[in-house]
Design an enzyme around this catalytic site. Structure first.
Site, PDB file in Angstrom:
ATOM      1  N   TYR A 156      -1.324  -7.977 -11.328  1.00 55.25           N
ATOM      2  CA  TYR A 156      -0.707  -7.421 -10.780  1.00 55.25           C
ATOM      3  C   TYR A 156       0.912  -8.411 -10.529  1.00 55.25           C
ATOM      4  O   TYR A 156       1.974  -8.144 -10.634  1.00 55.25           O
ATOM      5  CB  TYR A 156      -1.128  -8.112  -8.466  1.00 55.25           C
TER       6      TYR A 156
ATOM      7  N   GLU B 102       1.101  -1.187   0.086  1.00 50.37           N
ATOM      8  CA  GLU B 102      -0.147  -0.024  -0.315  1.00 50.37           C
ATOM      9  C   GLU B 102       0.517   1.374   0.097  1.00 50.37           C
ATOM     10  O   GLU B 102      -0.130   2.220  -0.966  1.00 50.37           O
ATOM     11  CB  GLU B 102      -1.149  -0.427   0.616  1.00 50.37           C
TER      12      GLU B 102
HETATM   13 ZN   LIG Z   1      -2.462  -3.021  -5.092  1.00 49.01          ZN
END
Ligand SMILES: [Zn+2]
Length: 339
Positions: free
Chosen positions: A114, A27
């Protein structure tokens, strides 16, 4: 989840065992990849999440040592394989650049941007060499700061940087990059040679569990980090045939997983329990589904629960749907065929 200036963190990252720092690294990295520099559209979502996953793993390696990078990448590879298997290896949503025409971005969402994004960057990193790639990283973020870009602009930025870098060997290498293939081939990307140092002990333990008479003890996992236990559990998830109910139950108690506060481990263990049809775990599973709304955990659990006990899956969903984030709620309703 990242927002400009703020990070919104799920309570599941507080796992009571000082693990899960990778989520925090993820994050924080989004402050650069995602917020300072953003993808121009969801078709190029890998620019946000692939970069962030790459940076997260670099931070992990800086904190826990180099083998941590590959260790985390191996966990990621498993979730990439799962997503590709779920969509099908030829599916549009398994491409790095996804055609979003007439597509609800929520339907296309998966671990693919991702992990496939990570693998593309990791491939470029290995191609030019870490020392040189590390000069490209700040150049990229400075060039695109407070702007958004697409994959083709990324390609141009990368090529421009290394063409003007003054290293002929690298220049030759980058001329060979199969951009089209990397951008538009569905399914899994080429699998790199992973350093398996941290993973071997987890897989060796999983091998032991293939023997039906293996007697576990808590010492088996004493030296493991939570992520290593997770890799062990994921290996057991892949057993065909799955563990039977008795063995699955034994696994949960011998390693104190059924009583752990770490949601990541519990969710992974419950997938084994559901495949084993160990109904004694159903109350714990319903408990988790009633207290955690994170898609990563609840979606696979609902899918497996639906196979084992559809009535319970639907009932649990109906009772908790308003507690889930709207994205999760919509996705689960679709998965359960309730739309
Ligand atoms: Zn992310």
């Amino acid at each position: 989840m990242e927002n400009p200036i703020f990070t919104f963190a799920t309570p599941t990252i507080i796992s009571g065992d000082r693990q899960n720092v990778d989520v925090i690294a993820h994050e924080l990295s989004h402050s650069w990849s995602g917020n300072l520099v953003g993808c121009a559209s969801w078709e190029h979502f890998w620019l946000n999440e692939g970069w962030t996953t790459y940076l997260e793993r670099r931070i992990g390696a800086a904190i826990h040592g180099a083998p941590q990078f590959d260790f985390s990448a191996i966990i990621g590879w498993k979730s990439l394989e799962d997503s590709v298997a779920l969509f099908g290896a030829d599916h549009e949503f398994t491409k790095l650049i996804i055609n979003h025409k007439g597509v609800d971005p929520e339907d296309a969402f998966s671990s693919i941007p991702y992990e496939k994004g990570f693998h593309f960057l990791y491939y470029l990193d290995r191609l030019v060499g870490r020392e040189h790639f590390d000069k490209f990283i700040p150049h990229y973020f400075k060039t695109w700061a407070r702007k958004s870009l697409d994959s083709f602009q990324f390609k141009q930025t990368f090529l421009d940087f290394f063409e003007g870098y003054g290293n002929d060997e690298i220049k030759e290498k980058i001329a060979q990059i199969p951009w089209e293939e990397r951008f538009y081939s569905p399914g899994l990307p080429p699998k790199p040679e992973f350093n398996t140092a941290y993973v071997d002990s987890c897989l060796a333990l999983a091998e032991k569990w293939k023997q039906a008479d293996y007697h576990p003890s808590s010492a088996d996992v004493e030296s493991f980090t939570a992520n290593q236990i997770l890799v062990f559990l994921q290996a057991v998830q892949n057993f065909t045939p799955p563990l039977d109910a008795g063995r699955s139950h034994l696994l949960g108690t011998a390693y104190n997983i059924s009583s752990s506060k770490n949601v990541e481990l519990k969710a992974a263990y419950y997938l084994i329990a559901l495949a084993a049809e160990d109904k004694s775990q159903l109350p714990g599973i319903v408990d988790l589904l009633s207290s955690v709304g994170r898609m990563k955990y609840v979606r696979p659990l609902y899918r497996k629960l639906n196979e084992l006990d559809r009535d319970l899956a639907v009932k649990t969903f109906q009772e908790n749907k308003d507690f889930y984030p709207s994205t999760t709620k919509g996705q689960l309703a679709k998965d359960l065929g309730l739309n």
